[in-house]
Scaffold this active site. Sequence first.
Site, PDB file in Angstrom:
ATOM      1  N   GLU A 184      -9.694  -1.862   5.674  1.00  0.00           N
ATOM      2  CA  GLU A 184      -8.501  -1.991   6.503  1.00  0.00           C
ATOM      3  C   GLU A 184      -8.840  -1.842   7.982  1.00  0.00           C
ATOM      4  O   GLU A 184      -8.375  -2.590   8.823  1.00  0.00           O
ATOM      5  CB  GLU A 184      -7.486  -0.923   6.076  1.00  0.00           C
ATOM      6  CG  GLU A 184      -6.148  -1.050   6.784  1.00  0.00           C
ATOM      7  CD  GLU A 184      -5.106  -0.079   6.244  1.00  0.00           C
ATOM      8  OE1 GLU A 184      -5.488   0.894   5.568  1.00  0.00           O
ATOM      9  OE2 GLU A 184      -3.928  -0.299   6.527  1.00  0.00           O
ATOM     10  N   SER A 204       1.215   6.550   2.497  1.00  0.00           N
ATOM     11  CA  SER A 204       1.942   7.492   3.367  1.00  0.00           C
ATOM     12  C   SER A 204       3.170   8.052   2.661  1.00  0.00           C
ATOM     13  O   SER A 204       3.837   7.356   1.880  1.00  0.00           O
ATOM     14  CB  SER A 204       2.396   6.780   4.645  1.00  0.00           C
ATOM     15  OG  SER A 204       1.293   6.248   5.322  1.00  0.00           O
ATOM     16  N   ASN A 211      -5.069   5.950  16.193  1.00  0.00           N
ATOM     17  CA  ASN A 211      -6.286   5.888  17.008  1.00  0.00           C
ATOM     18  C   ASN A 211      -6.798   7.286  17.377  1.00  0.00           C
ATOM     19  O   ASN A 211      -8.001   7.468  17.573  1.00  0.00           O
ATOM     20  CB  ASN A 211      -6.026   5.036  18.254  1.00  0.00           C
ATOM     21  CG  ASN A 211      -6.039   3.559  17.889  1.00  0.00           C
ATOM     22  OD1 ASN A 211      -6.011   3.203  16.709  1.00  0.00           O
ATOM     23  ND2 ASN A 211      -6.095   2.693  18.883  1.00  0.00           N
ATOM     24  N   GLU A 212      -5.894   8.267  17.446  1.00  0.00           N
ATOM     25  CA  GLU A 212      -6.367   9.639  17.703  1.00  0.00           C
ATOM     26  C   GLU A 212      -7.285  10.063  16.552  1.00  0.00           C
ATOM     27  O   GLU A 212      -8.351  10.642  16.768  1.00  0.00           O
ATOM     28  CB  GLU A 212      -5.178  10.616  17.806  1.00  0.00           C
ATOM     29  CG  GLU A 212      -4.325  10.464  19.054  1.00  0.00           C
ATOM     30  CD  GLU A 212      -3.305   9.325  18.951  1.00  0.00           C
ATOM     31  OE1 GLU A 212      -3.207   8.700  17.872  1.00  0.00           O
ATOM     32  OE2 GLU A 212      -2.623   9.052  19.961  1.00  0.00           O
ATOM     33  N   GLN A 230       0.849  -1.196   0.000  1.00  0.00           N
ATOM     34  CA  GLN A 230       0.000   0.000   0.000  1.00  0.00           C
ATOM     35  C   GLN A 230       0.888   1.250   0.000  1.00  0.00           C
ATOM     36  O   GLN A 230       1.636   1.459   0.959  1.00  0.00           O
ATOM     37  CB  GLN A 230      -0.864  -0.035   1.256  1.00  0.00           C
ATOM     38  CG  GLN A 230      -1.858   1.094   1.377  1.00  0.00           C
ATOM     39  CD  GLN A 230      -2.570   1.029   2.725  1.00  0.00           C
ATOM     40  OE1 GLN A 230      -1.930   0.942   3.764  1.00  0.00           O
ATOM     41  NE2 GLN A 230      -3.872   1.077   2.709  1.00  0.00           N
TER      42      GLN A 230
HETATM   43  C1  FAD Z   1       3.571  -1.011  11.334  1.00  0.00           C
HETATM   44  C2  FAD Z   1       3.147   0.057  10.373  1.00  0.00           C
HETATM   45  C3  FAD Z   1       2.799  -0.301   9.084  1.00  0.00           C
HETATM   46  C4  FAD Z   1       2.424   0.679   8.166  1.00  0.00           C
HETATM   47  N1  FAD Z   1       2.166   0.283   6.879  1.00  0.00           N
HETATM   48  C5  FAD Z   1       1.861   1.224   5.952  1.00  0.00           C
HETATM   49  C6  FAD Z   1       1.666   0.858   4.588  1.00  0.00           C
HETATM   50  O1  FAD Z   1       1.776  -0.320   4.217  1.00  0.00           O
HETATM   51  N2  FAD Z   1       1.392   1.825   3.690  1.00  0.00           N
HETATM   52  C7  FAD Z   1       1.260   3.129   4.047  1.00  0.00           C
HETATM   53  O2  FAD Z   1       0.944   3.942   3.175  1.00  0.00           O
HETATM   54  N3  FAD Z   1       1.456   3.536   5.325  1.00  0.00           N
HETATM   55  C8  FAD Z   1       1.753   2.607   6.291  1.00  0.00           C
HETATM   56  N4  FAD Z   1       1.976   2.981   7.597  1.00  0.00           N
HETATM   57  C9  FAD Z   1       1.955   4.399   7.926  1.00  0.00           C
HETATM   58  C10 FAD Z   1       0.763   4.814   8.768  1.00  0.00           C
HETATM   59  O3  FAD Z   1      -0.410   4.837   8.007  1.00  0.00           O
HETATM   60  C11 FAD Z   1       1.102   6.189   9.368  1.00  0.00           C
HETATM   61  O4  FAD Z   1       2.178   6.004  10.259  1.00  0.00           O
HETATM   62  C12 FAD Z   1      -0.065   6.784  10.100  1.00  0.00           C
HETATM   63  O5  FAD Z   1      -1.108   7.134   9.198  1.00  0.00           O
HETATM   64  C13 FAD Z   1       0.345   8.054  10.858  1.00  0.00           C
HETATM   65  O6  FAD Z   1       1.026   8.939  10.036  1.00  0.00           O
HETATM   66  P1  FAD Z   1       2.448   9.553  10.473  1.00  0.00           P
HETATM   67  O7  FAD Z   1       3.334   8.427  10.890  1.00  0.00           O
HETATM   68  O8  FAD Z   1       2.890  10.459   9.384  1.00  0.00           O
HETATM   69  O9  FAD Z   1       2.137  10.381  11.809  1.00  0.00           O
HETATM   70  P2  FAD Z   1       1.470  11.826  11.880  1.00  0.00           P
HETATM   71  O10 FAD Z   1       0.311  11.892  10.956  1.00  0.00           O
HETATM   72  O11 FAD Z   1       2.551  12.845  11.719  1.00  0.00           O
HETATM   73  O12 FAD Z   1       0.923  11.833  13.348  1.00  0.00           O
HETATM   74  C14 FAD Z   1       1.781  12.082  14.491  1.00  0.00           C
HETATM   75  C15 FAD Z   1       0.894  12.087  15.743  1.00  0.00           C
HETATM   76  O13 FAD Z   1      -0.062  13.172  15.666  1.00  0.00           O
HETATM   77  C16 FAD Z   1      -1.390  12.660  15.837  1.00  0.00           C
HETATM   78  N5  FAD Z   1      -2.329  13.385  14.983  1.00  0.00           N
HETATM   79  C17 FAD Z   1      -2.144  13.712  13.668  1.00  0.00           C
HETATM   80  N6  FAD Z   1      -3.236  14.364  13.195  1.00  0.00           N
HETATM   81  C18 FAD Z   1      -4.136  14.423  14.214  1.00  0.00           C
HETATM   82  C19 FAD Z   1      -5.442  14.956  14.356  1.00  0.00           C
HETATM   83  N7  FAD Z   1      -6.071  15.555  13.322  1.00  0.00           N
HETATM   84  N8  FAD Z   1      -6.075  14.851  15.568  1.00  0.00           N
HETATM   85  C20 FAD Z   1      -5.456  14.222  16.614  1.00  0.00           C
HETATM   86  N9  FAD Z   1      -4.189  13.710  16.538  1.00  0.00           N
HETATM   87  C21 FAD Z   1      -3.544  13.797  15.363  1.00  0.00           C
HETATM   88  C22 FAD Z   1      -1.317  11.218  15.402  1.00  0.00           C
HETATM   89  O14 FAD Z   1      -2.349  10.443  15.989  1.00  0.00           O
HETATM   90  C23 FAD Z   1       0.068  10.801  15.900  1.00  0.00           C
HETATM   91  O15 FAD Z   1       0.019  10.458  17.274  1.00  0.00           O
HETATM   92  C24 FAD Z   1       2.358   2.036   8.543  1.00  0.00           C
HETATM   93  C25 FAD Z   1       2.689   2.396   9.861  1.00  0.00           C
HETATM   94  C26 FAD Z   1       3.077   1.437  10.761  1.00  0.00           C
HETATM   95  C27 FAD Z   1       3.450   1.847  12.168  1.00  0.00           C
END
Ligand code: FAD
Length: 388
Positions: A252, A126, A371-372, A123
């Site tokens: 998902e 991100s 989860n947020e 996928q």
């Molecule tokens: C094991 C694992 C597998 C994954 N596999 C894939 C994959 O196959 N393909 C893919 O595309 N992505 C994948 N991901 C990425 C995943 O979808 C992102 O890590 C996730 O969406 C969070 O994005 P970020 O890491 O950029 O954190 P950010 O979006 O920068 O968030 C940082 C923190 O801020 C909080 N936050 C952000 N916005 C808000 C809001 N509006 N309100 C409240 N809190 C908020 C978040 O909850 C988090 O705690 C994977 C991640 C993990 C850990």
Amino acid sequence: MDLRWTAGQAAFRAQARAWLEANVPRELPSGTREAHQALLRWERLMHEARWGVVAWPRRYGGRDATIWEWLIFEEEYYRAGGPHRVTQNGIFLLAPALFEFGTRQQQDRYLPAIAAARDLWCQGWSEPGAGSDLAAVRATATRDEARGGWLLSGQKTWTTRGSFCTHLFGLFRTGSAPGAAPGQGQGRRHQGLTYFLVALDTPGITVRGFARLDGDEEFADVFFDRAFVPDDAVLGQVGQGWSVAMATTGSERGLTLRSPGRFLASAGRLIELYRQRPDPAPDDLALRDRVVQAWIDAQAYNYFTLQQVTAISEGARPGPESSLNKLFWSEADLRLHETALALLGPEAELDGPWARGFLFALAGPIYAGTNEVQRNVVAERLLGLPRR
Ligand SMILES: Cc1cc2nc3c(=O)[nH]c(=O)nc-3n(C[C@H](O)[C@H](O)[C@H](O)COP(=O)(O)OP(=O)(O)OC[C@H]3O[C@@H](n4cnc5c(N)ncnc54)[C@H](O)[C@@H]3O)c2cc1C
């Protein structure tokens, strides 16, 4: 709701149980390249016996099973100790979108290869600047009229199994730049995204693997440098990728990626672990309560799912309720693994499966949308609370 299984469903369960008990491989490692090969052999064996994608039409390798039979199969799969499925992004995330938005040619081309574990999909959503705020995607697809297709450029990150996959489904910007700031003009930011189906051996694509905390070697960054894909690589309409992607997130977060069978089986193993303790410690009662709670959680998730499946089988579409599933299974799974480690005490670090399971459970509240963010969805779309 009638909670009894029909005679036909009981027969399906018996057939699945017999095959799985005779064929599920014991003690497969995970995360390494060798483990991946062993898991692929398992997927192909399931495919040959038509147990890989039970709910799909026969012409694509399935059994035309109902959603109830699919649930039964999942329960039996995890009960028998079936390993995690390396095909899961293809069968559980992409396939529902292909069935809903794909042309007949796309379905005929991709679905049999997904079912047979010939094409393995990851996928690509991100990006370094687009995680929770997925509409901030900056990877682009620019038109190549001369060749009749698109040139993809940009970077995708956190790509699960990216190192070992053959294909990627991803979102790319075909319209104007992201424009509006987060939280403003959401509609505009969601427009201009297109959903592409891409072979990872396309010239201009570089996959760079990196290791994960739990030792998994499959994670990757994927770089696109004017990689050409033809017009029929677009799933759905150009500029409508957001709707296709949201159908995928419903799968998902909702029941297909994490069916209740997985947690019922884990809760059963936790109870066994509790019973195997030689000398109950003074804190035993508190620990026993946690074990019981894990079992109750798994049962509760099961009944919640049965209610959802009843609605789906009567024609409802999975909606924002899938955020409730995601919150529930990710937090229950973490509590369950914490309880296992507490039961094992200092030995926990020596116990491979529970310790590895715990490290992966830590990621549950992050992947598939944090989860947020799921709590925001529940607040705004299910409870009707204001955004601010
Ligand atoms: C094991 C694992 C597998 C994954 N596999 C894939 C994959 O196959 N393909 C893919 O595309 N992505 C994948 N991901 C990425 C995943 O979808 C992102 O890590 C996730 O969406 C969070 O994005 P970020 O890491 O950029 O954190 P950010 O979006 O920068 O968030 C940082 C923190 O801020 C909080 N936050 C952000 N916005 C808000 C809001 N509006 N309100 C409240 N809190 C908020 C978040 O909850 C988090 O705690 C994977 C991640 C993990 C850990």
